[in-house]
Design an enzyme around this catalytic site. Sequence first.
Site: not given
Ligand code: AQP
Length: 341
Positions: A119, A202, A205
Site C-alpha cells: 500500500k 487481488k 475496492k
Molecule cells: N479479493 C479478495 N478476495 C478475498 N477476500 C478479500 N477481502 C478483501 N479483498 C478480498 C477480505 O475482505 C475483508 C475486508 O477487507 P478490507 O476492506 O478491510 O481491506 P482489504 O483487504 O484491503 O480490501 P480491499 O478491497 O483491497 O480494500 P482497499 O482497496 O481499500 O485496500 C478482509 O477479510 C479481506 O481479507
Amino acid sequence: MAEASFTPRVFSGIQPSGGLTLGNYLGAMKRFVEMQDRGEFETIYCMVDLHAITVWQDPEKLRRATRELCAGFIAAGIDPERSILFNQSQVPEHAQLGWIFNCVARMGWMQRMTQFKDKAGKNAQNASLGLFAYPALMAADILAYHATHVPVGEDQKQHLELTRDIAIKFNNDFGVDFFPVTEPVIEGAATRVMSLRDGSKKMSKSDPSDMSRINMTDDADAIAQKIRKARTDPEALPSEAKGLEDRAEARNLVNIYAALADQSVDQVLADVGGKQFSEFKPMLSDLAVAKLSPISGEMARLMEDQTEIDRILGRGAERAQEIAAPILEKTYDIVGMVRSR
Ligand code: AQP
C-alpha cells in the site's frame, strides 16, 4: 498459571474505504453470515473506519461508505440483533487498546508486513504513521473482545499472525493468561478473489480500474460486461482442479463460480470441464446476477432510511462497548495504570 477459557467469539471487520466488492463479499461477508448462522459463536462485525483513514478519505464519501457498508452487511444476511454490528470509531476502546499494542509490537515485526509495503509503494516515507501501525490497531479490534476466531480472506493472514504474536508477547511480558491466541478462519473456494483484469492481483475496492472488480452495487448489465471482458486464456476448461494450475485467470473465474454456487471447484469442473469461456462466462454472469442482485436491491432499499442505519450502528456500538470496556480496564490494570475514577 491456569489456562484461561474464552467464550467462542468471532470478530471481523471491513473498511469503508470504497464500495463493497465481490472479493469482500465472498472472502469475508458471506462467511460472516455463515458463522452467525451456525449459532456456535457470539458474532461481532465492524466497519473499521479508523483503518480506512490510514489513507486519504473524503469525509462525505467516508460517511456514505460506512452507512452503505452497514446496509451491505444487513442485506447479505447479518442480523443486527443476533450479531453486534457497529462502526469502529464509536467504540473508543479500539484506539485505546491500539496504543497499548503499539507499545507491545516491535518495529521489526511491523516492517515485515507485506500489506504496508504494497500500500505504501515506492513512497513509504510519505505514508501515514497510521498505515504503518495498522496491524496493531487490528490486533486491538480483535483482542478488545477476546475474540477466539477471525474469518478473513487470505490477504489478512499475516496480520492475524501478528495479532497472535502481540497476544503472546503481552501475556508473557506481564505474566498473565489474559488475551486469547486467536484462530484465523480462512476457508472456502474464494479466500483470494483476483482482479478480473490481472490474475496476479487481488480484486480490490481501491484498484483504479473499475473493470477489475465487481461492485456489490453493479447492475446486471455491468456485471455481465465485466465478466465478458474478464481476461482469460484460449484453452477450454479442464475437468479437474489440477488443470487450473498455472492458469490464474481461469482459476479465478472457476473459484468465483464455486463460491457463488456453494460448490467445490471439483464439482463445478465436473459440470463445465471441456467448455470454452464463451460458454462459461454467460453461465457465470447469470449466477452472479442471481446471487448479487437481491443483495444490491436490499442495500438500496436500506440506504433510503439512513436514520435507521445510524440507529443500528449506535445500538451496536453500545453493545460492543459493554464487552470491550471491562477488557480495556483490566488491560490498564495489568499494565500498571492508576485508575481512580
Ligand atoms: N479479493 C479478495 N478476495 C478475498 N477476500 C478479500 N477481502 C478483501 N479483498 C478480498 C477480505 O475482505 C475483508 C475486508 O477487507 P478490507 O476492506 O478491510 O481491506 P482489504 O483487504 O484491503 O480490501 P480491499 O478491497 O483491497 O480494500 P482497499 O482497496 O481499500 O485496500 C478482509 O477479510 C479481506 O481479507
